[in-house]
Design an enzyme around this catalytic site. Structure first.
Site, PDB file in Angstrom:
ATOM      1  N   ASN A 152       8.195   5.106  -0.269  1.00 30.66           N
ATOM      2  CA  ASN A 152       6.933   4.458   0.080  1.00 30.66           C
ATOM      3  C   ASN A 152       7.135   2.956  -0.103  1.00 30.66           C
ATOM      4  O   ASN A 152       7.111   2.454  -1.214  1.00 30.66           O
ATOM      5  CB  ASN A 152       5.825   4.989  -0.846  1.00 30.66           C
ATOM      6  CG  ASN A 152       4.489   4.319  -0.593  1.00 30.66           C
ATOM      7  OD1 ASN A 152       4.325   3.591   0.388  1.00 30.66           O
ATOM      8  ND2 ASN A 152       3.532   4.556  -1.478  1.00 30.66           N
ATOM      9  N   LYS A 171       5.278   0.569   0.704  1.00 29.61           N
ATOM     10  CA  LYS A 171       4.034  -0.181   0.469  1.00 29.61           C
ATOM     11  C   LYS A 171       4.049  -1.466   1.320  1.00 29.61           C
ATOM     12  O   LYS A 171       4.570  -1.447   2.434  1.00 29.61           O
ATOM     13  CB  LYS A 171       3.853  -0.453  -1.019  1.00 29.61           C
ATOM     14  CG  LYS A 171       3.955   0.843  -1.847  1.00 29.61           C
ATOM     15  CD  LYS A 171       3.550   0.699  -3.271  1.00 29.61           C
ATOM     16  CE  LYS A 171       3.732   2.037  -3.969  1.00 29.61           C
ATOM     17  NZ  LYS A 171       3.263   2.031  -5.347  1.00 29.61           N
ATOM     18  N   HIS A 186      -3.293   7.976  -1.024  1.00 28.54           N
ATOM     19  CA  HIS A 186      -2.544   7.297  -2.085  1.00 28.54           C
ATOM     20  C   HIS A 186      -3.540   6.627  -3.038  1.00 28.54           C
ATOM     21  O   HIS A 186      -4.556   6.093  -2.610  1.00 28.54           O
ATOM     22  CB  HIS A 186      -1.591   6.255  -1.483  1.00 28.54           C
ATOM     23  CG  HIS A 186      -0.633   5.732  -2.498  1.00 28.54           C
ATOM     24  ND1 HIS A 186      -0.992   4.776  -3.418  1.00 28.54           N
ATOM     25  CD2 HIS A 186       0.655   6.070  -2.779  1.00 28.54           C
ATOM     26  CE1 HIS A 186       0.048   4.540  -4.210  1.00 28.54           C
ATOM     27  NE2 HIS A 186       1.051   5.311  -3.850  1.00 28.54           N
ATOM     28  N   GLU A 232      -3.536   3.891  -4.518  1.00 28.34           N
ATOM     29  CA  GLU A 232      -3.844   2.481  -4.255  1.00 28.34           C
ATOM     30  C   GLU A 232      -4.929   2.361  -3.198  1.00 28.34           C
ATOM     31  O   GLU A 232      -5.792   1.491  -3.273  1.00 28.34           O
ATOM     32  CB  GLU A 232      -2.553   1.736  -3.844  1.00 28.34           C
ATOM     33  CG  GLU A 232      -1.672   1.482  -5.063  1.00 28.34           C
ATOM     34  CD  GLU A 232      -0.193   1.368  -4.774  1.00 28.34           C
ATOM     35  OE1 GLU A 232       0.202   1.209  -3.605  1.00 28.34           O
ATOM     36  OE2 GLU A 232       0.586   1.453  -5.744  1.00 28.34           O
ATOM     37  N   GLU A 251       0.957  12.184  -8.129  1.00 28.67           N
ATOM     38  CA  GLU A 251       1.295  10.852  -8.629  1.00 28.67           C
ATOM     39  C   GLU A 251       0.292  10.432  -9.696  1.00 28.67           C
ATOM     40  O   GLU A 251      -0.779   9.900  -9.365  1.00 28.67           O
ATOM     41  CB  GLU A 251       1.247   9.837  -7.484  1.00 28.67           C
ATOM     42  CG  GLU A 251       2.207  10.132  -6.359  1.00 28.67           C
ATOM     43  CD  GLU A 251       2.537   8.852  -5.581  1.00 28.67           C
ATOM     44  OE1 GLU A 251       3.712   8.515  -5.534  1.00 28.67           O
ATOM     45  OE2 GLU A 251       1.612   8.211  -5.068  1.00 28.67           O
ATOM     46  N   GLY A 269       4.263   2.360 -10.544  1.00 25.06           N
ATOM     47  CA  GLY A 269       4.618   0.944 -10.640  1.00 25.06           C
ATOM     48  C   GLY A 269       4.615   0.406 -12.061  1.00 25.06           C
ATOM     49  O   GLY A 269       4.701  -0.799 -12.268  1.00 25.06           O
ATOM     50  N   SER A 276       7.123   5.793 -10.701  1.00 23.40           N
ATOM     51  CA  SER A 276       8.301   5.231 -11.378  1.00 23.40           C
ATOM     52  C   SER A 276       9.529   6.142 -11.343  1.00 23.40           C
ATOM     53  O   SER A 276      10.309   6.174 -12.298  1.00 23.40           O
ATOM     54  CB  SER A 276       7.963   4.845 -12.820  1.00 23.40           C
ATOM     55  OG  SER A 276       6.943   3.863 -12.833  1.00 23.40           O
ATOM     56  N   GLY A 285       8.359   4.592  -4.859  1.00 22.35           N
ATOM     57  CA  GLY A 285       7.924   3.261  -4.436  1.00 22.35           C
ATOM     58  C   GLY A 285       9.039   2.248  -4.644  1.00 22.35           C
ATOM     59  O   GLY A 285       9.982   2.152  -3.851  1.00 22.35           O
ATOM     60  N   GLY A 286       8.959   1.515  -5.746  1.00 21.34           N
ATOM     61  CA  GLY A 286       9.880   0.407  -6.022  1.00 21.34           C
ATOM     62  C   GLY A 286      11.347   0.729  -5.787  1.00 21.34           C
ATOM     63  O   GLY A 286      12.073  -0.049  -5.150  1.00 21.34           O
TER      64      GLY A 286
HETATM   65  P1  PGA Z   1       6.518   3.610  -7.833  1.00 18.30           P
HETATM   66  O1  PGA Z   1       5.440   3.991  -6.727  1.00 18.30           O
HETATM   67  O2  PGA Z   1       7.711   4.481  -7.611  1.00 18.30           O
HETATM   68  O3  PGA Z   1       6.819   2.159  -7.605  1.00 18.30           O
HETATM   69  O4  PGA Z   1       5.887   3.884  -9.159  1.00 18.30           O
HETATM   70  C1  PGA Z   1       5.238   5.318  -6.334  1.00 18.30           C
HETATM   71  C2  PGA Z   1       4.114   5.430  -5.346  1.00 18.30           C
HETATM   72  O5  PGA Z   1       3.110   4.725  -5.502  1.00 18.30           O
HETATM   73  O6  PGA Z   1       4.206   6.200  -4.382  1.00 18.30           O
END
Ligand code: PGA
Length: 250
Positions: A9, A11, A95, A97, A167, A173, A213, A234-235
Site C-alpha cells: 500500500n 499510500k 482503510h 486512514e 489492520e 505506521g 508495521s 505500507g512503509g
Molecule cells: P504500515 O502501513 O505498514 O506503514 O504500518 C500499513 C497500512 O496502512 O496498510
C-alpha cells in the site's frame, strides 16, 4: 486452498519516476509460486504500473480507494467504473486512514463493496480497532461489527472476491506491530465468524492479511501463523529490498 498475498500500500508516496523504478525491480523478483503480489498505487500511476507489470504472473495492481456513488457531480472523485475501464480489477476499501481522515462510515464501505462486486472486481476490505479499544480488550466486538456492517450482507458466492486485511490502527505506521500471536488470535476469530455466518468451506477460502508495521524482520514470524495469509504493507513496500524480503518470507 487460499491465496497467500503480499499487498503493498503505497499510500500518497513516490513520484512516477520512483514508482516506475520500484515496479521494474518488483517484476524481476523471484516470487514464490504460492504468493500473489498486489500493488496498491495512487490513481495517477495505475495505468502505467499496470502496463509495466504486463503479463508478469502473480503480480497485480489495485487502487487505494473508489467512490461509493456510480457517477455524477463529485469533483475530484474516482468511480468504480472508471477504474474498471482502465483495466483495474482490485480496490482497497475501508482503510483506517480513510475512515478516520475522510470520515468514511461502514455504510459507505458497504456501498463501495457492492459496486465493486457488481463490476466483478476484487476487494481488499480493511478492518481493525483503535488503541483505546484494544486497551479495553474490546477488539473482537469492534472488528466483528465492522464485518457485520459492511460484509455480512453478501452471499457466500460473492465473498470469494473479498480479501480481508486486519489492520489494528495502533500498529499502522507506528513501528508497533501486533505480535504474531495477537495477529493469529484475531485472524482465527475472523475465520470463525466467517464459518458461523457462511460455512467452514467458504471461510477456509478467504485470505486474511495482517497489516500494521510489517517489515522484513517480522514478516516471516507473522506469515508462519496458520490464519495469517499474508500482509498489507505500507512503509516497507516502498523500497524494493524490504518488499522483496517480505515476499520471500513465506
Ligand atoms: P504500515 O502501513 O505498514 O506503514 O504500518 C500499513 C497500512 O496502512 O496498510
Amino acid at each position: 486452498m487460499r491465496r497467500n498475498i503480499v499487498a503493498g500500500n503505497w499510500k500518497m508516496n513516490l513520484s512516477l519516476v520512483q514508482a516506475t523504478k520500484l515496479v521494474s525491480e518488483i517484476i524481476n523478483f523471484e516470487i514464490p509460486d504460492k504468493v500473489d503480489v498486489i500493488l496498491a498505487c495512487p490513481f495517477p500511476y495505475l495505468m502505467s504500473v499496470n502496463e509495466l507489470i504486463g503479463k508478469k504472473e502473480n503480480v497485480f495492481v489495485a487502487a487505494q480507494n473508489c467512490h461509493y456513488e456510480e457517477s455524477g457531480a463529485f469533483t475530484g472523485e474516482v468511480s468504480v467504473n472508471m477504474l474498471k475501464s482502465i483495466g483495474i480489477n482490485c480496490v482497497v476499501v475501508g482503510h483506517s486512514e480513510r475512515r478516520t481522515l475522510n470520515n468514511e462510515s461502514d455504510e459507505m464501505v458497504k456501498t463501495k463493496i457492492d459496486l465493486l462486486l457488481a463490476a466483478e472486481m476484487e476487494v481488499i476490505f480493511c478492518c481493525g480497532e483503535p488503541l483505546e479499544i484494544r486497551e479495553a480488550k474490546g477488539q473482537n466486538g469492534y472488528v466483528s461489527q465492522q464485518l457485520v456492517d459492511s460484509l455480512f450482507h453478501l452471499s457466500g458466492e460473492k465473498l470469494k472476491n473479498i480479501i480481508i486485511a486486519y489492520e489494528p490502527i495502533w500498529a499502522i505506521g507506528t513501528g508497533l506491530t501486533a505480535s504474531p500471536e495477537q495477529a493469529q488470535e484475531m485472524h482465527l476469530f475472523l475465520r470463525t465468524l466467517l464459518t458461523e455466518k457462511y460455512s467452514s468451506e467458504t471461510a477456509s477460502k478467504v485470505s486474511i492479511l495482517y497489516g500494521g508495521s510489517v517489515n522484513a524482520r517480522n514478516a516471516q514470524q507473522l506469515f508462519s501463523k496458520p490464519d495469517v495469509d499474508g500482509g498489507l504493507v505500507g512503509g516497507a513496500s516502498l523500497e524494493s529490498e524490504s518488499f522483496s524480503q517480505i515476499i520471500a518470507s513465506f
